[in-house]
Structure formats: structure tokens, C-alpha cells
Enzyme design. Structure first.
Site, PDB file in Angstrom:
ATOM      1  N   LYS A 186       0.905  -1.079   0.088  1.00  0.00           N
ATOM      2  CA  LYS A 186       0.081   0.095   0.064  1.00  0.00           C
ATOM      3  C   LYS A 186       0.892   1.328  -0.082  1.00  0.00           C
ATOM      4  O   LYS A 186       1.565   1.642   1.181  1.00  0.00           O
ATOM      5  CB  LYS A 186      -0.902  -0.144   1.129  1.00  0.00           C
ATOM      6  CG  LYS A 186      -2.055   1.229   1.061  1.00  0.00           C
ATOM      7  CD  LYS A 186      -2.440   1.676   2.290  1.00  0.00           C
ATOM      8  CE  LYS A 186      -1.869   2.811   2.980  1.00  0.00           C
ATOM      9  NZ  LYS A 186      -2.139   3.999   2.234  1.00  0.00           N
ATOM     10  N   GLU A 260      10.733   1.230   9.737  1.00  0.00           N
ATOM     11  CA  GLU A 260      11.825   2.007   9.570  1.00  0.00           C
ATOM     12  C   GLU A 260      10.953   3.196   9.862  1.00  0.00           C
ATOM     13  O   GLU A 260      10.149   3.701   9.288  1.00  0.00           O
ATOM     14  CB  GLU A 260      12.006   1.911   8.061  1.00  0.00           C
ATOM     15  CG  GLU A 260      12.792   0.665   7.471  1.00  0.00           C
ATOM     16  CD  GLU A 260      14.357   0.702   7.816  1.00  0.00           C
ATOM     17  OE1 GLU A 260      14.643   1.551   8.465  1.00  0.00           O
ATOM     18  OE2 GLU A 260      14.779  -0.424   7.523  1.00  0.00           O
ATOM     19  N   CYS A 294      13.880  10.846   6.283  1.00  0.00           N
ATOM     20  CA  CYS A 294      13.792  10.101   7.830  1.00  0.00           C
ATOM     21  C   CYS A 294      15.243  10.151   8.445  1.00  0.00           C
ATOM     22  O   CYS A 294      15.262  10.272   9.291  1.00  0.00           O
ATOM     23  CB  CYS A 294      13.472   8.722   7.710  1.00  0.00           C
ATOM     24  SG  CYS A 294      13.958   7.663   6.610  1.00  0.00           S
ATOM     25  N   GLU A 391      10.957  15.436  15.105  1.00  0.00           N
ATOM     26  CA  GLU A 391      11.357  15.245  13.528  1.00  0.00           C
ATOM     27  C   GLU A 391      10.201  16.226  12.978  1.00  0.00           C
ATOM     28  O   GLU A 391       8.916  16.239  13.198  1.00  0.00           O
ATOM     29  CB  GLU A 391      10.852  13.825  13.103  1.00  0.00           C
ATOM     30  CG  GLU A 391      11.073  13.878  11.661  1.00  0.00           C
ATOM     31  CD  GLU A 391      10.920  12.132  11.095  1.00  0.00           C
ATOM     32  OE1 GLU A 391      10.184  11.573  11.660  1.00  0.00           O
ATOM     33  OE2 GLU A 391      11.800  11.764  10.611  1.00  0.00           O
TER      34      GLU A 391
END
Lengths: 481, 293
Positions: A186, A260, A294, A391
Site C-alpha cells: 500500500k 523504518e 527520515c 522530527e
């Protein structure tokens, strides 16, 4: 030429004429394009100008069930297929992707907003190479895991983010197929198109039906996939927050997971580093892909005695960065992936200001339409600042200084994340001292944001677990006994 | 006249010291006939936190010892244990084990320690790779210890099970906070004396006793613990711990092994507590000379 006259760039637009994007995409299940049970199609928007690119199906629980059933039905024959034959299918995918690489690059840029230079030179070649690399592993697994019996896990549910859409699809699908698993993938709702183009390629090369199923949708589609009882493996790339939800959801089941997740990676500049090269590295570390990375080097640490010089050069360099149309080959910073993400970045910037950090943004022309954010620096920040801790996933860099190696190691490691780090110094022994002590899965010395199919990638601590890429990436999809 | 025996006080082991639980509480372990064997520390959540602090402090020290040295220290544990074998056999018998099985379990525990001692300076060679990347970089991936590991000892195999799960954790440079078997804690406590005499730095192994309902969730949810492992604990007890472990994404392993089995050891037990770190180092490209010169 008059010296005072300002140089301007002539636009150098990549052509979109050769690209085919269908008006509407259904779900790719069991080797067929099927309409979603939900009956709903949602728009795919070009973030560069807010234009409508296509409509994409929103899969619901029933659609997910169909896809998982198709993958389950395909599993026995696919996993029993001679590994060398499995390899040939994967090689075929790699080859056709290479043939269509320019088209894929343009679609990636249109759909996600990343500069064409990056999609053309980094995303797409790496994605092709990833398939090529893992194809060759299919019939050599006994060498990867000596003295152990290697078996596939079964049906792999794979959920990928919007920052590297096709590359993440490759990172997920290639090792899963090489080890004999079947797949339901997906893509993220804002960047479904290259995954759907990949489905077309998979169809074209004649991969047995049901081996790879690609379903589009939102978070609810992903949740249905994670919670489907007949899935054996979850591979997720995305936020730490969602990673934890997934991890909780599979407790008590036999599902395996690799995650991850987020990062807040340190980029560390010592006073003996080649400064100009380091400044380029800082820029590449945080502004690559608009900072939607990331492992972005979002926390800069500069040794105190060179801080003024580095910051001066960095500000100068920021002035020459070109923010604009991602299809323009001059563009350094393209469009922010979605309106939602732009809002998130803006709110972090305002929190940064509110908490007293000093902001620097170059004056640059930004297109009137579309989602853009200028490259942003925050100076005078402390460890406790929100923008240092959390983040942001955008082109926002915080800058701190340090005096000693011990100090910078402590500061760099003082985060729940542990994905990546960069070290800039001329001294080899110092590099290895630091790379040993930094708690991060990937450490770049005198470079940043480099990727390769042979090179394992993945985090420590709350940046997730498991590795993708290289020999270690095979372990995520195998049962060893 | 029969000599009056000196009875042993079973204490806990934190940071290389033998304190009692900070809570001052105890519970009595009994043999199968209901005879009291010893008063054991009923540890608190505070003891768990203290043990984690000690384990974190020791982790860098332990990981930075040379692999060869770690191997020697593990071997030393086996040596000292060999010399005190009788005591462990006696304790297992006290706790209801037959003499024959007790002897074989202690023997096997020693063998296992020697087995993992040998791995200390080898696993990284086998689990690491040099990656032939396309750019001008020297790129390699090698093992690093995960950090602090929470370990619930096998409740039914209180010694061999403990050694089998603990040895690969510390062989790999991690430090551990161990929750001993609740009903059969004697060997685990006595084993800390062996650890203490084997040049293992204080804090590398910490052993707590008491009720799992009190300590296990505190350890599983602790934000400074990197990984968690249980042995034959059962799904019912594992699930809440796994849920707690998500708070900081601990790597969680639930082993179901018959530790008497010769296959219940191996490199993969070490690998479970290793992170793979990938390093990119540039290769200078200036001159035109090629390697064919």
C-alpha cells in the site's frame, strides 16, 4: 555584462509529453485491475501547482481481504518455484523499470513534488538497482545464512511513505520476492502513482498473478492490512507514532515486523573538515528532497571555533538555492509533498520562533500556487527546544555548537531516535572513534544521504528495527531454523 | 556435637554490589515439602530502576572491552563455576531437582558458557559485511550491542535456562538486568557470586528477585532498556510485557526452547541482541593511476 545586473536562470523544464498517467486507477489485485468495493476514488494532486493528476481507488477492508487472499493463493506456487526462475522475474522487473526510467522519474516528480534532478538521478536508478541486486540473491540464500534452513514467511503486508514512493516500493518488494514471499503493498495516499506504474510493469513482465498486489488508500486501508489475520509479515516505513501503533497491534500474533521510522539525525562538523565540502554536505543533508527524509541531517553540530565561518558560508549558500518548479532541472528544493505537511512544517517554524530561537530564511521567490517552504535555519537553539527534539520532516535545520568530542557525542545521542549521523573531519581515526560511539544505524563520513542497494539501512532505538538493503535486508523476509 | 551451620543470606546483585532490596521486604521460598529454604529479597520497582542505571553505566565499559577480553571473561565465569559446581548441584536438589538432572544441568551450563566465550571474538566477523557500493566509498556493516537488555529467567529451568539466555546477551557486549525465577531463585543468586569473582565489571549483570507482577512490567516499560527477552514464559504473561515494551520500541524476544537441547544455542541468539551499523567512508579519487599498475 554589467556586474550589478542580477543573473537569472533560464527555465529548463523536463518534458512531460512522453508520460502516460491514466485518468483513474483501480486496485491491482490478483493480476487484474479491479474497482474498489468502496466505490470511492480520491484525487491525486500535483503539489507543485495543485493541479489534478489522476483519481486513485480507496481500498476498504473488503478490498484488503481480496488482496491478501490473492497473495495467499499465490504463495504456495511462488515459494516453490525454482529460485533461479524467481530471480528471472525480478530481473525482468528491474529491466523494464530501467527502460521506463525517465517516465517514472517524471511521474514521481509530478506526483510528489521532488526535483526532477533527484527523481531522475537518485530515486529511480536506485529503485531499479534494488530489484537487480535482490534478483541475484534468490538462488543464493544458502550462502546468506550458512547452516540454517531458509524459508519465506508467507504474505508480506507492506506500507510505504510518500517521501521516496517508488524507491520504498522497491526496497520492500524486491527482497520479499527474492526470498519467496508474496506481497500486498500500500503506497501513501499522496503518492500512489509510481506504485501503480510499477503494477503496470509487473503486469507487463508476466509475474504470476497474486504474487504482488498493489492497493491504494489512506490510513484505514493500512490499518486493515496490518490487522488482517492472514498476513505473516508487516513491513512499514513511516512515523514512529504509527510504528508503535503497528507494534502494539501485532502483539500476541505470530506476525513478524520490520519498522523504518523517524529520525532526528546529527550532522557533525569538526574544525579540520574541508569547510566548503562540509557546507555542501549540510545542504544535501537537510534540503535533499525538501527535508522529507527520515535520515535527514536535521541537527547540525559545528565545532565552536569555526561556527561563525560555517554559518556565514551556509547562509550564503542558502541564498543561491533555487526553490521552485520541481520539473525544472535548475530546482534545488521542490514542492512540499502535501498541504498537510506544509502546515506541519509551518507550525514547527512558528514554535521555533516562539521558543526563542533565531530564524534565518533567504529571500527567495516562491511560486504563487503549490506548496513551498524556503530553506530555513534556526540558530541559538538548545537541546530542549521542540525543533531540536522532534522530527519536522521539512527543510528546517537547527544549528548547535560544541567544543569537545565527548560533548558532541553526548548531544548527538541525546534523542530517542537513532537512524543516521554524519561526521565531517579530515582525520580518519577520529571518524572511526565517532562512528563507533554514535548510536545510529547509518553513519556517513564526509558525505551524507548516500544510499545503495548493497548497503543495509535502518535504525537503532525508536527509529525502528530491521534492516533494508544488502545481505542483512534478506533476514527481514525469512524464517530461519 | 553437631556443628551449627552458617546459613546464607540471599541478596540481590546491582552494579557489582550485593545490597538487599531497597524496600526491605522478603518472601520465603520453600521446597516441595513446604520447608522454607531461604528468605529472598522481594524487589521493588525502585530496585529495577537502580539496576537499569547500573546496567547503563556499565554498558559502554563492557562494549569497549576488546572482544578477545570479553571471551576470556566469559571463559573465566565457566572456570569459576566449574570449581563451585557442587554448590549449584546442591541448590538445585534443594529446590526439588533429582541429583542426576541437577548434575547434568550444571555441566551443560558450564559447557554453554564456554561455547559463548568462544563466540565473543567471532560473531562480528560472520555477521558483518563489506558492501560493494557503486560510489567511491568504503562501506561496511558491522555489529554493535543493542545496549541494556531486560531478561526474565526461565521460571522452570532456573539455572541452565538463565545461563543459556544470558550468555549470548553479554557475549555480545550488552549488559543485563535479570529477574530470577520466582520459585527457584537460589542458583541465580549464587551465580552472582561467580560473576563477581570472574572479572566481570560491576553492572554488566544485575540480578533481582521477587514477584514478576511487580518488577517485570517496570522493566519492560523502562525507557532506558533496549531489548527484552523471556524464556518459556507463556503467552498470557508475555502479552502485557510486549505491550509495555512498545513504549520505546524495545526489541522483544520470547524464546520457547528446551535448554537441555544441544540446538538451544547458536549464533542467532547473539544476533538477536545486535544492531547493524553501516558506515560510509570516502575513498580518495585524485590521480589517474589504476590498480592495474
Amino acid at each position: 555584462m554589467n556586474k550589478k545586473e542580477k543573473w537569472s536562470l533560464s527555465p529548463s523544464l523536463e518534458s512531460t509529453q512522453h508520460v502516460s498517467i491514466q485518468k483513474q486507477y483501480s486496485l491491482y489485485i490478483n493480476g487484474k485491475w479491479v474497482k474498489p468495493n468502496s466505490g470511492i476514488y480520491f484525487p491525486s494532486i500535483n503539489p507543485a501547482d495543485e493541479s489534478h493528476l489522476s483519481s486513485v481507488a480507496h481500498a476498504n477492508e473488503k478490498d484488503v481481504d481480496l488482496a491478501v487472499k490473492a497473495a495467499r493463493a499465490a504463495f504456495p506456487s511462488w515459494s516453490k518455484l525454482a529460485p533461479s526462475e524467481r530471480a528471472k522475474y525480478i530481473y525482468r522487473i528491474a529491466r523494464v523499470m530501467q527502460e521506463k526510467s525517465r517516465e517514472l522519474a517524471v511521474v514521481e516528480t509530478l506526483d510528489g513534488g521532488k526535483p526532477i534532478r533527484e527523481s531522475r538521478d537518485i530515486d529511480i536508478p536506485l529503485a531499479c538497482n534494488h530489484f537487480f541486486y535482490y534478483a541475484g540473491w534468490a538462488d543464493k540464500l544458502c550462502y546468506a545464512f550458512p547452516n540454517r534452513k531458509v524459508e519465506p514467511l508467507g504474505v508480506a503486508a507492506q506500507i510505504i511513505p510518500w517521501n521516496f514512493p517508488l524507491l520504498m516500493a522497491a526496497w520492500k518488494i524486491a527482497p520479499a520476492l527474492a526470498t519467496g514471499n508474496t506481497v500486498v503493498l500500500k503506497p501513501a495516499e499522496s503518492t500512489s502513482l509510481t506504485a501503480l506504474k510499477l503494477a503496470e510493469i509487473i503486469d507487463e513482465i508476466g509475474l504470476p498473478k497474486g504474487v504482488v498486489n498493489i492497493i491504494t488508500g489512506f490510513g484505514d486501508t493500512g490499518a486493515a492490512l496490518v490487522n488482517h489475520p492472514d498476513v505473516n509479515k508487516i513491513a512499514f516505513t513511516g512515523s514512529t507514532q504509527v510504528g508503535k501503533i503497528i507494534q502494539k497491534a501485532i502483539v500476541g500474533t505470530s506476525k513478524k515486523a520490520t519498522l523504518e521510522l523517524g529520525g532526528k539525525s546529527a550532522n557533525i562538523i569538526f574544525d579540520d573538515a574541508p569547510i566548503d565540502q562540509a557546507v555542501e554536505g549540510i545542504v544535501n543533508g537537510i534540503f535533499f528532497n525538501q527535508g522529507h527524509v527520515c535520515c535527514a541531517g536535521s541537527r547540525l553540530f559545528v565545532q565552536e571555533n569555526i561556527a561563525d565561518k560555517v554559518i556565514r558560508k551556509l547562509k550564503l549558500r542558502l541564498k543561491s538555492l533555487y526553490v521552485g518548479n520541481p520539473l525544472d532541472k535548475n530546482t534545488d528544493i521542490g514542492a512540499i509533498n502535501s498541504k498537510e505537511q506544509l502546515e506541519i512544517i509551518k507550525s514547527f517554524i512558528s514554535v521555533g520562533k516562539k521558543e526563542g530561537a533565531e530564524i534565518y530564511q533567504p529571500t527567495c521567490e516562491i511560486p504563487k500556487k503549490g506548496y513551498y517552504c524556503p530553506p530555513t535555519l534556526f540558530l541559538n537553539v538548545a537541546q530542549s527546544h521542540t525543533i531540536v527534539q522532534e522530527e519536522i520532516f521539512g527543510p528546517v535545520l537547527t544549528i548547535q555548537t560544541f567544543r569537545t568530542i565527548d560533548e558532541v557525542i553526548q548531544k548527538a545521542n541525546n534523542t530517542p531516535y537513532g537512524l543516521a549521523a554524519g561526521v565531517w573531519t579530515d582525520k580518519g581515526s577520529r571518524i572511526f572513534n565517532l562512528t563507533t560511539k554514535l548510536k545510529a544505524g547509518v553513519v556517513w563520513a564526509n558525505t551524507y544521504n548516500k544510499f545503495d542497494p548493497t548497503s543495509p539501512f535502518g535504525g537503532y532505538k525508536e527509529s525502528g528495527f530491521g534492516r533494508e538493503g544488502g545481505l542483512h535486508g534478506l533476514a527481514a523476509y525469512t524464517k530461519l531454523s | 556435637m553437631k556443628r551449627i551451620e552458617i546459613l546464607k543470606t540471599y541478596k540481590i546483585y546491582i552494579g557489582g554490589q550485593f545490597p538487599r532490596t531497597e524496600s526491605g521486604r522478603y518472601y520465603t521460598v520453600k521446597n516441595s515439602e513446604g520447608k522454607g529454604l531461604a528468605n529472598i529479597c522481594l524487589c521493588s520497582r525502585k530496585d529495577v530502576r537502580n539496576a537499569v542505571v547500573a546496567a547503563r553505566k556499565a554498558q559502554g565499559v563492557w562494549a569497549e572491552k576488546s572482544a578477545f577480553n570479553r571471551g576470556q571473561i566469559l571463559y573465566r565465569i565457566a572456570e569459576i563455576l566449574e570449581g563451585r559446581k557442587v554448590q549449584f548441584v546442591e541448590e538445585l536438589i534443594l529446590q526439588g531437582q533429582s541429583k542426576k538432572i541437577a548434575q547434568s544441568e550444571v555441566d551443560l551450563s558450564i559447557e554453554r558458557l564456554v561455547y559463548y566465550a568462544g563466540w565473543c571474538d567471532k560473531y562480528n566477523q560472520i555477521l558483518s559485511t563489506v558492501n560493494p557500493v557503486s560510489s567511491s566509498h568504503f562501506n561496511f556493516s558491522n555489529c554493535e550491542p543493542m545496549g541494556v537488555v531486560g531478561l526474565i529467567a526461565d521460571q522452570k529451568s532456573p539455572f541452565l535456562g538463565l545461563i543459556s539466555a544470558l550468555a549470548p546477551v553479554i557475549a555480545g557486549g550488552n549488559t543485563a538486568v535479570v529477574l530470577a525465577s520466582v520459585d527457584y531463585p537460589l542458583c541465580a543468586v549464587t551465580f552472582t557470586e561467580v560473576i563477581h569473582a570472574s572479572d566481570v565489571p560491576g553492572g554488566v549483570v544485575n540480578v533481582l528477585t521477587g514477584s514478576l507482577t511487580e518488577t517485570a512490567s517496570a522493566l519492560a516499560s523502562h525507557m532506558d532498556v533496549n531489548a527484552f527477552v523471556t524464556s518459556n514464559l507463556g503467552k498470557e504473561l508475555n502479552i502485557p510485557l510486549q505491550l509495555s515494551a512498545v513504549t520505546n520500541l524495545k526489541r522483544f524476544y520470547e524464546y520457547s526452547e528446551d535448554w537441555n537441547n544441544s540446538t538451544a544455542q547458536g549464533l542467532h541468539f547473539i544476533n538477536d541482541f545486535q544492531e547493524i551499523k553501516t558506515t560510509w567512508h570516502p575513498i580518495e579519487q585524485i590521480g589517474g593511476a589504476t590498480s592495474s599498475y
